[in-house]
Design a protein around this motif. Structure first.
Motif, PDB file in Angstrom:
ATOM      1  N   PHE A  72      17.998  31.881   8.348  1.00 24.21           N
ATOM      2  CA  PHE A  72      19.241  31.341   7.785  1.00 24.21           C
ATOM      3  C   PHE A  72      19.549  29.983   8.413  1.00 24.21           C
ATOM      4  N   THR A  73      19.515  29.913   9.736  1.00 23.18           N
ATOM      5  CA  THR A  73      19.880  28.690  10.462  1.00 23.18           C
ATOM      6  C   THR A  73      18.884  27.563  10.233  1.00 23.18           C
ATOM      7  N   ALA A  74      17.606  27.895  10.251  1.00 19.52           N
ATOM      8  CA  ALA A  74      16.571  26.857  10.181  1.00 19.52           C
ATOM      9  C   ALA A  74      16.175  26.471   8.764  1.00 19.52           C
ATOM     10  N   VAL A  75      16.316  27.399   7.800  1.00 21.20           N
ATOM     11  CA  VAL A  75      15.745  27.144   6.469  1.00 21.20           C
ATOM     12  C   VAL A  75      16.788  27.238   5.355  1.00 21.20           C
ATOM     13  N   THR A  76      17.321  28.420   5.130  1.00 15.54           N
ATOM     14  CA  THR A  76      18.089  28.636   3.902  1.00 15.54           C
ATOM     15  C   THR A  76      19.431  27.911   3.875  1.00 15.54           C
ATOM     16  N   PHE A  77      20.199  27.964   4.955  1.00 10.12           N
ATOM     17  CA  PHE A  77      21.501  27.304   4.961  1.00 10.12           C
ATOM     18  C   PHE A  77      21.348  25.786   4.819  1.00 10.12           C
ATOM     19  N   PRO A  78      20.467  25.129   5.599  1.00 17.67           N
ATOM     20  CA  PRO A  78      20.292  23.683   5.401  1.00 17.67           C
ATOM     21  C   PRO A  78      19.768  23.336   3.997  1.00 17.67           C
ATOM     22  N   ALA A  79      18.908  24.186   3.438  1.00 18.97           N
ATOM     23  CA  ALA A  79      18.382  23.920   2.094  1.00 18.97           C
ATOM     24  C   ALA A  79      19.491  23.967   1.045  1.00 18.97           C
ATOM     25  N   LEU A  80      20.412  24.922   1.174  1.00 20.38           N
ATOM     26  CA  LEU A  80      21.523  25.000   0.213  1.00 20.38           C
ATOM     27  C   LEU A  80      22.473  23.819   0.363  1.00 20.38           C
ATOM     28  N   LEU A  81      22.728  23.410   1.598  1.00 16.10           N
ATOM     29  CA  LEU A  81      23.573  22.228   1.811  1.00 16.10           C
ATOM     30  C   LEU A  81      22.932  20.997   1.167  1.00 16.10           C
ATOM     31  N   ALA A  82      21.611  20.841   1.337  1.00 17.97           N
ATOM     32  CA  ALA A  82      20.893  19.690   0.765  1.00 17.97           C
ATOM     33  C   ALA A  82      20.902  19.742  -0.760  1.00 17.97           C
ATOM     34  N   ALA A  83      20.700  20.937  -1.333  1.00 22.32           N
ATOM     35  CA  ALA A  83      20.715  21.070  -2.789  1.00 22.32           C
ATOM     36  C   ALA A  83      22.087  20.709  -3.352  1.00 22.32           C
ATOM     37  N   ALA A  84      23.131  21.141  -2.676  1.00 22.73           N
ATOM     38  CA  ALA A  84      24.494  20.819  -3.124  1.00 22.73           C
ATOM     39  C   ALA A  84      24.753  19.316  -3.015  1.00 22.73           C
ATOM     40  N   ALA A  85      24.319  18.708  -1.919  1.00 26.08           N
ATOM     41  CA  ALA A  85      24.516  17.267  -1.730  1.00 26.08           C
ATOM     42  C   ALA A  85      23.774  16.461  -2.797  1.00 26.08           C
ATOM     43  N   ALA A  86      22.643  16.987  -3.263  1.00 24.43           N
ATOM     44  CA  ALA A  86      21.843  16.296  -4.276  1.00 24.43           C
ATOM     45  C   ALA A  86      22.297  16.612  -5.704  1.00 24.43           C
ATOM     46  N   GLY A  87      23.291  17.482  -5.863  1.00 20.04           N
ATOM     47  CA  GLY A  87      23.786  17.837  -7.185  1.00 20.04           C
ATOM     48  C   GLY A  87      22.979  18.923  -7.880  1.00 20.04           C
ATOM     49  N   ARG A  88      22.038  19.539  -7.160  1.00 19.03           N
ATOM     50  CA  ARG A  88      21.215  20.610  -7.744  1.00 19.03           C
ATOM     51  C   ARG A  88      21.870  21.977  -7.594  1.00 19.03           C
ATOM     52  N   ALA A  89      22.988  22.045  -6.907  1.00 21.00           N
ATOM     53  CA  ALA A  89      23.668  23.319  -6.662  1.00 21.00           C
ATOM     54  C   ALA A  89      25.142  23.063  -6.384  1.00 21.00           C
ATOM     55  N   GLU A  90      25.895  24.144  -6.420  1.00 24.57           N
ATOM     56  CA  GLU A  90      27.288  24.154  -5.958  1.00 24.57           C
ATOM     57  C   GLU A  90      27.340  25.163  -4.826  1.00 24.57           C
ATOM     58  N   PHE A  91      27.921  24.783  -3.706  1.00 22.02           N
ATOM     59  CA  PHE A  91      28.026  25.648  -2.531  1.00 22.02           C
ATOM     60  C   PHE A  91      29.458  25.485  -2.038  1.00 22.02           C
TER      61      PHE A  91
END
Length: 144
Positions: A32-51
């Motif tokens: 969660f800390t190293a992979v999934t949480f940062p990936a979701l933050l990045a996807a949201a920042a890029a407009g590929r997701a809403e978090f």
């Protein structure tokens, strides 16, 4: 209650909520800390997701994650609501509905063609928010 974007500082609260949300998988803190949480933050920042986070008294009491996918069939992007959870003690007070309304507004701003949610457990909740049933959701997961 205030709805806002999830930030890196929300990691502990989101993980706490995730542990209660996940029924078919057990979240691993290190992943969660190293992979999934940062990936979701990045996807949201890029407009590929809403978090999104629901905050009350300076504490995250709910979150919503939705992934934006370009499609051919719909002629545009579809926003798929994948995770929505609220602190067990605070359920039934409008927090989840507030998160869903916020993601619907985000979908309109982004020009998404539709918002969908794969669920059976919470179907009645989404029907109350004007979602309609359109398909059965099937999944495949690799063994091992």
């Amino acid at each position: 209650m205030r709805v806002r974007a999830v930030t890196p500082a929300d990691a502990d609260d989101v993980f706490r909520l995730l542990r209660d949300f996940a029924t078919s998988h057990r979240p691993e803190p290190a992943r969660f800390t190293a992979v999934t949480f940062p990936a979701l933050l990045a996807a949201a920042a890029a407009g590929r997701a809403e978090f999104l986070a629901a905050e009350e008294g300076g504490r995250v009491v709910g979150y919503l994650h939705a992934a934006r996918m370009p499609t051919l069939f719909a002629g545009g992007t579809v926003l798929e609501l994948l995770e929505l959870t609220v602190d067990t003690a605070l359920r039934g007070r409008g927090t989840g509905s507030g998160l869903v309304r916020a993601v619907l507004e985000a979908a309109e701003r982004a020009g998404d063609v539709e918002v969908c949610v794969p669920t059976r457990r919470a179907a009645d909740f989404y029907r109350r928010l004007d979602f309609t049933e359109t398909a059965t959701y099937l999944k495949w997961a690799p063994v091992g």
